[in-house]
Enzyme design. Structure first.
Site, mmCIF file in Angstrom:
data_model
loop_
_atom_site.group_PDB
_atom_site.id
_atom_site.type_symbol
_atom_site.label_atom_id
_atom_site.label_comp_id
_atom_site.label_asym_id
_atom_site.label_seq_id
_atom_site.Cartn_x
_atom_site.Cartn_y
_atom_site.Cartn_z
ATOM 1 N N ASP A 61 0.862 -1.186 0.000
ATOM 2 C CA ASP A 61 0.000 0.000 0.000
ATOM 3 C C ASP A 61 0.899 1.238 0.000
ATOM 4 O O ASP A 61 1.597 1.498 0.988
ATOM 5 C CB ASP A 61 -0.880 -0.038 1.257
ATOM 6 C CG ASP A 61 -1.712 1.213 1.428
ATOM 7 O OD1 ASP A 61 -1.585 2.152 0.601
ATOM 8 O OD2 ASP A 61 -2.477 1.263 2.408
ATOM 9 N N LEU B 299 -0.062 6.115 -10.377
ATOM 10 C CA LEU B 299 -1.444 5.873 -10.793
ATOM 11 C C LEU B 299 -2.283 5.266 -9.674
ATOM 12 O O LEU B 299 -3.511 5.187 -9.807
ATOM 13 C CB LEU B 299 -1.465 4.924 -12.009
ATOM 14 C CG LEU B 299 -0.590 5.326 -13.203
ATOM 15 C CD1 LEU B 299 -0.589 4.227 -14.254
ATOM 16 C CD2 LEU B 299 -1.063 6.631 -13.811
ATOM 17 N N ALA C 219 -4.627 4.903 -6.717
ATOM 18 C CA ALA C 219 -5.620 5.894 -6.272
ATOM 19 C C ALA C 219 -6.898 5.193 -5.830
ATOM 20 O O ALA C 219 -7.142 4.033 -6.169
ATOM 21 C CB ALA C 219 -5.958 6.851 -7.421
ATOM 22 N N SER D 53 -6.981 14.338 -13.325
ATOM 23 C CA SER D 53 -8.295 14.040 -13.893
ATOM 24 C C SER D 53 -9.009 15.308 -14.337
ATOM 25 O O SER D 53 -8.836 16.381 -13.731
ATOM 26 C CB SER D 53 -9.134 13.359 -12.807
ATOM 27 O OG SER D 53 -10.488 13.279 -13.203
ATOM 28 N N TYR E 142 -13.040 13.534 -4.659
ATOM 29 C CA TYR E 142 -12.095 12.937 -5.613
ATOM 30 C C TYR E 142 -11.402 14.034 -6.431
ATOM 31 O O TYR E 142 -10.174 14.085 -6.519
ATOM 32 C CB TYR E 142 -12.853 11.973 -6.543
ATOM 33 C CG TYR E 142 -12.020 11.413 -7.665
ATOM 34 C CD1 TYR E 142 -11.221 10.300 -7.467
ATOM 35 C CD2 TYR E 142 -12.036 11.995 -8.932
ATOM 36 C CE1 TYR E 142 -10.451 9.777 -8.498
ATOM 37 C CE2 TYR E 142 -11.275 11.485 -9.969
ATOM 38 C CZ TYR E 142 -10.490 10.369 -9.750
ATOM 39 O OH TYR E 142 -9.735 9.863 -10.768
ATOM 40 N N VAL F 180 -19.232 4.431 -18.291
ATOM 41 C CA VAL F 180 -20.419 3.994 -19.032
ATOM 42 C C VAL F 180 -20.080 2.942 -20.082
ATOM 43 O O VAL F 180 -20.854 2.004 -20.300
ATOM 44 C CB VAL F 180 -21.163 5.206 -19.636
ATOM 45 C CG1 VAL F 180 -20.317 5.948 -20.681
ATOM 46 C CG2 VAL F 180 -22.488 4.790 -20.246
#
Ligand code: UD1
Length: 311
Positions: A57, A79, A81, A123, A147, A191
């Site tokens: 971790d 990366l 997360a 992001s 987030y 989606v």
């Protein structure tokens, strides 16, 4: 050849990034705690002797420091997360532990052991409900979830460490990433992963709203390539950039591509719009083209065909 440490190596984007690094002849040390990553995503990488995997971790005290001092990579691609926006709303503290504290540990390990380059999974969530399209990097940063807040804070942590201690930092602001190995398990999963699973199972899909909403869907193969470019190219500077295609695709278009592959499937049902849904999201892709020489190559149509073929 470069030695690269990839955190979140067994995840959706992580495992494709590992595969691309190995295909380009680099040495890779992967780390993952398998909280959301999946061991089977690394099936290809496992057979490559240039790949080592450590189960740990990265937010835990001392883990990254030990790993970086043992392996001395030239670059870290961070990366790992908490990847679900909904999980960050349900458990903000865990979000800040896995998305902010872990990033601080990356920055500190890089400083302590003289790693010259860090690439970070940021992001489009940092832009919140941007309404001017395309979304440019200078747009207001008003995230609307813990987030998005954690991703924005992480950019600041890394860039300030980079400026203070001479580390080259690249913040990669991913838009809607899709492709093989994306987990469709939650109603809040991407989606395309949900549609893929439902069509595969012979079920119809529900489109929330009229289906005219659009997203900038980018293939995970393009994202992996952008990560490798950021981690290994010469002559690039610290900064941030959208990782997107610059093109908008509506959900009706996505469903139509699936329907071509599954002619027997029931027609999509149009349901109530999802609460808080944004109508349009499309990034401007010019900055990453200028700074990394990157432009997306996989069209949504081709990316979906591959996904449908491979699963
Ligand atoms: C992303 C996040 C979401 C977050 C939102 C905040 C991901 C995968 N999702 O959503 O958790 O709340 O940013 O802005 O990162 N859709 C359907 N049918 C389905 C599933 C989704 O029609 O079965 C629609 C959604 O209503 C949306 C579109 O598909 O209009 C895309 O959804 P999604 O893949 O979740 O991405 P974002 O909306 O960008």
């Amino acid at each position: 050849m470069t030695k690269v440490l990839v955190t979140g190596a067994a995840g959706f984007i992580g495992s494709h990034t590992v595969d691309k690094l190995l295909a380009d002849g680099h040495e890779v040390v992967g780390v993952d705690n398998f909280r959301s990553g999946n061991r089977s995503n690394l099936a290809g990488a496992d057979s490559n002797e240039q790949f080592t995997l450590v189960e740990a971790d990265v937010s835990a005290d001392g883990v990254l420091d030990g790993l970086v001092s043992d392996t001395l990579p030239s670059a870290i691609i961070h990366l790992a997360a908490l990847v679900s926006v909904q999980d960050s709303i349900d458990n903000p503290e865990l979000n800040y532990q896995l998305n902010v504290l872990a990033t601080h540990r990356v920055a500190e390990a890089a400083r302590a052991h003289d790693v010259k380059r860090v690439v970070f999974a940021s992001s489009a969530a940092i832009y919140g409900n941007a309404t001017d399209m395309p979304i440019v990097e200078e747009a207001a940063k008003l995230p609307i979830s813990p987030y998005g807040g954690a991703k924005l804070a992480s950019e600041a942590i890394l860039l300030s460490h980079g400026a203070a201690f001479g580390i080259m930092i690249r913040c990669q602001r991913y838009f809607n990433v899709f492709g093989p190995r994306q987990d469709p398990a939650s109603p809040y999963s991407g989606v395309i992963s949900i549609f893929d699973k439902r069509y595969r199972d012979g079920k119809g899909v529900t489109i929330f709203g009229d289906g005219q909403q659009t997203r900038d869907f980018i293939s995970v193969h393009d994202v992996a390539r952008a990560n490798v470019l950021a981690a290994t190219s010469d002559g690039i500077k610290s900064g941030w950039a959208n990782v997107c295609t610059g093109r908008a695709t509506s959900l009706l278009e996505v469903a139509a591509i699936f329907a071509e592959h599954y002619p027997e499937a029931p027609a999509p049902i149009l349901g109530e719009p999802r609460k808080g849904d944004i109508i349009h999201s499309r990034g401007q892709a010019d900055l990453i083209a200028k700074e990394l020489g990157f432009s997306a190559e996989v069209t949504v149509k081709d990316g979906l065909s591959e996904l449908i073929r491979l699963g």
